[in-house]
Design a protein around this motif. Sequence first.
Motif, PDB file in Angstrom:
ATOM      1  N   ILE A 103      26.402  33.806  37.774  1.00 31.80           N
ATOM      2  CA  ILE A 103      26.683  35.447  37.054  1.00 31.80           C
ATOM      3  C   ILE A 103      27.125  36.157  36.786  1.00 31.80           C
ATOM      4  N   PRO A 104      27.614  37.449  35.686  1.00 31.83           N
ATOM      5  CA  PRO A 104      28.466  38.033  35.364  1.00 31.83           C
ATOM      6  C   PRO A 104      27.082  38.829  35.254  1.00 31.83           C
ATOM      7  N   MET A 105      27.325  40.409  35.697  1.00 32.49           N
ATOM      8  CA  MET A 105      25.289  41.079  35.242  1.00 32.49           C
ATOM      9  C   MET A 105      26.222  42.393  35.641  1.00 32.49           C
ATOM     10  N   ALA A 106      26.106  43.319  34.576  1.00 30.49           N
ATOM     11  CA  ALA A 106      26.280  44.411  34.508  1.00 30.49           C
ATOM     12  C   ALA A 106      25.000  45.791  34.422  1.00 30.49           C
TER      13      ALA A 106
ATOM     14  N   THR B 272      37.127  40.843  35.276  1.00 28.78           N
ATOM     15  CA  THR B 272      37.212  41.581  33.941  1.00 28.78           C
ATOM     16  C   THR B 272      35.968  41.133  33.017  1.00 28.78           C
ATOM     17  N   ARG B 273      34.642  39.980  33.854  1.00 27.39           N
ATOM     18  CA  ARG B 273      34.118  40.030  32.875  1.00 27.39           C
ATOM     19  C   ARG B 273      32.793  40.995  33.154  1.00 27.39           C
ATOM     20  N   MET B 274      33.134  41.823  34.334  1.00 24.21           N
ATOM     21  CA  MET B 274      31.733  42.607  34.622  1.00 24.21           C
ATOM     22  C   MET B 274      32.066  43.534  34.269  1.00 24.21           C
ATOM     23  N   SER B 275      33.747  44.292  34.003  1.00 21.23           N
ATOM     24  CA  SER B 275      33.992  45.296  33.071  1.00 21.23           C
ATOM     25  C   SER B 275      33.466  45.190  31.704  1.00 21.23           C
ATOM     26  N   THR B 276      34.171  44.276  31.063  1.00 25.88           N
ATOM     27  CA  THR B 276      33.631  43.580  29.808  1.00 25.88           C
ATOM     28  C   THR B 276      32.028  43.831  29.694  1.00 25.88           C
ATOM     29  N   LEU B 277      31.318  43.431  30.306  1.00 26.81           N
ATOM     30  CA  LEU B 277      29.546  43.718  29.903  1.00 26.81           C
ATOM     31  C   LEU B 277      29.185  45.363  30.208  1.00 26.81           C
ATOM     32  N   LEU B 278      30.258  45.537  31.661  1.00 31.77           N
ATOM     33  CA  LEU B 278      30.186  46.974  31.738  1.00 31.77           C
ATOM     34  C   LEU B 278      29.914  48.233  30.583  1.00 31.77           C
TER      35      LEU B 278
END
Length: 236
Positions: free
Chosen positions: A141-144, A192-198
């Motif tokens: 689960i990616p998270m920011a 990429t997912r983490m960057s998008t969330l951030l």
Amino acid sequence: MYPPVIAACRTLFRVLDLRLDVRGTEHIPAGGGAVVACTHVSYLDFIFCGLASLPAGRKTRFMAKKEIFANRIAGPLMRGMHHISVDRSAGQGSYREAVAALRAGEVVGVFPEATISQSFTVKAIKTGAVRMAAEAGVPVIPMAVWGSQRLWTKGRPRDLTQRHVPILIQAGEPFQPLPGDDQDALTKDLRTRMSTLLDQVQRAYPAKPKPGEDPWWLPAHLGGTAPTPEQAATKD
């Protein structure tokens, strides 16, 4: 020790009137193991990232460097909450402990960048989050998190009594690595997912630097004076 620590933190958050905005909590499973892979902009990120799991009734065990466990104040708390000590020079033992916890149905939190990002963008990340999820058969689960750097981050004096600071935490959609998958490709996808969330939480952040104030807590691409990723890599 986890429940009393959570209660103490919530009391402190109310006293400081921190404006917590936790999003995407529906992505945290109510049962079974999961790897939470969070961005890293502050020394306090494990506290705030852990909040996203509470609505699902879960308590996250974070992997943290062994030096924190050696601290006379933080060490007993970390051990009491069953967080996982990581020796960066010999990390196989902590990796095995994390995989065992995941197989036992626990939520394990990791910071794939390994260190705080001084550019406030997502650095190159390690493959460990994807590898342990694939080995244990659990989702990632990616998270920011954003705003925590204003309280205490690398290279800046800490300001833990600052009031009314917004803190945004965003959990993203889970994905399931499999043992036969290309781990490098999945790690790239995770970044990429983490960057998008951030980027989402940075752009949704309700506070801006005041006129004449140094926007040190904003990344360079959003008009801040934080080092660029290239400058931060040199500092690291």
